[in-house]
Design a protein around this motif. Sequence first.
Motif, PDB file in Angstrom:
ATOM      1  N   ASN A 141       2.804   3.039 -60.748  1.00  0.00           N
ATOM      2  CA  ASN A 141       2.098   4.233 -60.287  1.00  0.00           C
ATOM      3  C   ASN A 141       1.770   5.137 -61.463  1.00  0.00           C
ATOM      4  N   ASP A 142       0.538   5.559 -61.551  1.00  0.00           N
ATOM      5  CA  ASP A 142       0.098   6.412 -62.654  1.00  0.00           C
ATOM      6  C   ASP A 142       0.171   7.902 -62.327  1.00  0.00           C
ATOM      7  N   ASN A 143       0.546   8.236 -61.112  1.00  0.00           N
ATOM      8  CA  ASN A 143       0.635   9.655 -60.737  1.00  0.00           C
ATOM      9  C   ASN A 143       1.654  10.382 -61.610  1.00  0.00           C
ATOM     10  N   THR A 144       1.355  11.613 -61.914  1.00  0.00           N
ATOM     11  CA  THR A 144       2.276  12.428 -62.729  1.00  0.00           C
ATOM     12  C   THR A 144       2.770  13.659 -61.962  1.00  0.00           C
ATOM     13  N   ASN A 145       2.464  13.733 -60.678  1.00  0.00           N
ATOM     14  CA  ASN A 145       2.831  14.903 -59.868  1.00  0.00           C
ATOM     15  C   ASN A 145       4.250  14.797 -59.321  1.00  0.00           C
ATOM     16  N   TYR A 146       5.199  14.531 -60.217  1.00  0.00           N
ATOM     17  CA  TYR A 146       6.587  14.413 -59.775  1.00  0.00           C
ATOM     18  C   TYR A 146       7.528  15.047 -60.795  1.00  0.00           C
ATOM     19  N   LYS A 147       8.706  15.347 -60.293  1.00  0.00           N
ATOM     20  CA  LYS A 147       9.796  15.865 -61.119  1.00  0.00           C
ATOM     21  C   LYS A 147      11.065  15.166 -60.661  1.00  0.00           C
ATOM     22  N   ILE A 148      11.928  14.827 -61.596  1.00  0.00           N
ATOM     23  CA  ILE A 148      13.179  14.147 -61.256  1.00  0.00           C
ATOM     24  C   ILE A 148      14.328  15.132 -61.341  1.00  0.00           C
ATOM     25  N   ILE A 149      15.023  15.312 -60.220  1.00  0.00           N
ATOM     26  CA  ILE A 149      16.249  16.120 -60.174  1.00  0.00           C
ATOM     27  C   ILE A 149      17.276  15.292 -59.414  1.00  0.00           C
ATOM     28  N   ILE A 150      18.184  14.690 -60.125  1.00  0.00           N
ATOM     29  CA  ILE A 150      19.125  13.730 -59.528  1.00  0.00           C
ATOM     30  C   ILE A 150      19.987  14.355 -58.438  1.00  0.00           C
ATOM     31  N   ASP A 151      20.510  15.542 -58.687  1.00  0.00           N
ATOM     32  CA  ASP A 151      21.373  16.213 -57.708  1.00  0.00           C
ATOM     33  C   ASP A 151      20.529  16.683 -56.522  1.00  0.00           C
ATOM     34  N   ARG A 152      20.803  16.168 -55.347  1.00  0.00           N
ATOM     35  CA  ARG A 152      19.947  16.459 -54.189  1.00  0.00           C
ATOM     36  C   ARG A 152      19.962  17.935 -53.785  1.00  0.00           C
ATOM     37  N   PRO A 153      21.114  18.577 -53.663  1.00  0.00           N
ATOM     38  CA  PRO A 153      21.087  20.015 -53.352  1.00  0.00           C
ATOM     39  C   PRO A 153      20.290  20.817 -54.375  1.00  0.00           C
ATOM     40  N   GLU A 154      20.412  20.448 -55.648  1.00  0.00           N
ATOM     41  CA  GLU A 154      19.652  21.131 -56.695  1.00  0.00           C
ATOM     42  C   GLU A 154      18.147  20.889 -56.524  1.00  0.00           C
ATOM     43  N   ALA A 155      17.787  19.679 -56.119  1.00  0.00           N
ATOM     44  CA  ALA A 155      16.373  19.354 -55.885  1.00  0.00           C
ATOM     45  C   ALA A 155      15.802  20.205 -54.756  1.00  0.00           C
ATOM     46  N   ILE A 156      16.572  20.374 -53.691  1.00  0.00           N
ATOM     47  CA  ILE A 156      16.129  21.190 -52.555  1.00  0.00           C
ATOM     48  C   ILE A 156      16.022  22.658 -52.970  1.00  0.00           C
ATOM     49  N   GLN A 157      16.979  23.115 -53.756  1.00  0.00           N
ATOM     50  CA  GLN A 157      16.934  24.496 -54.241  1.00  0.00           C
ATOM     51  C   GLN A 157      15.702  24.732 -55.108  1.00  0.00           C
ATOM     52  N   TYR A 158      15.361  23.762 -55.941  1.00  0.00           N
ATOM     53  CA  TYR A 158      14.186  23.890 -56.795  1.00  0.00           C
ATOM     54  C   TYR A 158      12.918  23.979 -55.943  1.00  0.00           C
ATOM     55  N   ALA A 159      12.821  23.123 -54.934  1.00  0.00           N
ATOM     56  CA  ALA A 159      11.648  23.136 -54.051  1.00  0.00           C
ATOM     57  C   ALA A 159      11.480  24.497 -53.379  1.00  0.00           C
ATOM     58  N   CYS A 160      12.586  25.054 -52.894  1.00  0.00           N
ATOM     59  CA  CYS A 160      12.522  26.353 -52.222  1.00  0.00           C
ATOM     60  C   CYS A 160      12.220  27.482 -53.220  1.00  0.00           C
ATOM     61  N   LYS A 161      12.689  27.321 -54.438  1.00  0.00           N
ATOM     62  CA  LYS A 161      12.468  28.342 -55.467  1.00  0.00           C
ATOM     63  C   LYS A 161      10.994  28.433 -55.856  1.00  0.00           C
ATOM     64  N   ILE A 162      10.297  27.307 -55.931  1.00  0.00           N
ATOM     65  CA  ILE A 162       8.906  27.304 -56.393  1.00  0.00           C
ATOM     66  C   ILE A 162       7.901  27.411 -55.244  1.00  0.00           C
ATOM     67  N   ALA A 163       8.393  27.323 -54.003  1.00  0.00           N
ATOM     68  CA  ALA A 163       7.490  27.344 -52.848  1.00  0.00           C
ATOM     69  C   ALA A 163       6.745  28.675 -52.755  1.00  0.00           C
ATOM     70  N   LYS A 164       5.453  28.574 -52.402  1.00  0.00           N
ATOM     71  CA  LYS A 164       4.609  29.752 -52.235  1.00  0.00           C
ATOM     72  C   LYS A 164       4.202  29.887 -50.773  1.00  0.00           C
ATOM     73  N   ASP A 165       3.448  30.949 -50.467  1.00  0.00           N
ATOM     74  CA  ASP A 165       3.004  31.191 -49.094  1.00  0.00           C
ATOM     75  C   ASP A 165       2.373  29.942 -48.481  1.00  0.00           C
ATOM     76  N   ASN A 166       2.869  29.590 -47.302  1.00  0.00           N
ATOM     77  CA  ASN A 166       2.302  28.503 -46.493  1.00  0.00           C
ATOM     78  C   ASN A 166       2.426  27.122 -47.128  1.00  0.00           C
ATOM     79  N   ASP A 167       3.300  26.967 -48.131  1.00  0.00           N
ATOM     80  CA  ASP A 167       3.624  25.627 -48.611  1.00  0.00           C
ATOM     81  C   ASP A 167       4.454  24.897 -47.559  1.00  0.00           C
TER      82      ASP A 167
END
Length: 205
Positions: A141-167
Motif C-alpha cells: 500500500n502506497d498510502n501515507t495517511n497513517y500513524k503508528i501508535i502501538i499502545d491502544r489507549p494512547e492511540a485512542i487518546q491521540y485520535a480524540c486529541k486531534i479531532a475537530k468539529d464533526n470528525d
Amino acid sequence: VYQNEDYLIKSSRLGSFNVENLALALLACLDMGFEINELIRKCTELVIPGRMESINLGQNYHVVIDYAHTANAVKNVMDFSRELDVNRIITVTGQAGGRDHSKRKIIGKEVLDNSDLVILTTDDPRYEDVNDIIADILEGNDNTNYKIIIDRPEAIQYACKIAKDNDLILLLGKGSDNYQAIEDRKEYYSEKEEAIKAIKLANNL
C-alpha cells in the motif's frame, strides 16, 4: 411492511447493514410468534454493546466503537461512514495475532482508502510482534495517511486529541471485548472505558 401493513420502526442501530440485520431478526421473532408492536417497541430500546456503539459525552466530534475485524465487516463500516455528513474520518485499528495473515493487507487497503487518517495500533497480538502485524496491514500500500501508535489507549487518546468539529473517530476491532490477548494471557481491557477516558481527557470533562 408486514401482512400488508406499514410499520415505522425507530432504532439507534447505525448503518444499512444493521437495518438488514434488524429486519431479519424481526422476521425470525415474528415467525416464533412474537407480537409485532411489542417487537417494534423493543427496537427503540435495543442496544448492542460494541456494535456501532456511539459514545457521546457532549464532545464536538463523533466516536463509534465497532467489533469489525473481518474484511467484509470493515468494508460495511467504512462504506456507511463515507455516506455520513462528517468532516474527517479517523480510524483506530489493528489486527489480531495468530490469525489469518492474508486479510490484513485487504483490511489495510480498505481503511486507508476510506479514512482521512488511520492510527495503527495493537489488537490481541498474542505471540506476534505488533510491528510485524502492522507491516502486514501496510503491505503493498502506497498510502501515507497513517500513524503508528502501538499502545491502544494512547492511540485512542491521540485520535480524540486531534479531532475537530464533526470528525468521526472509528474504533475498530475490539468492540465489547473485555481483554487484550497478549502471549498466553488475557489482560483486562475495555474499548468503551478507554474511549470515555480519552474524550474526557481531550475535552477537560
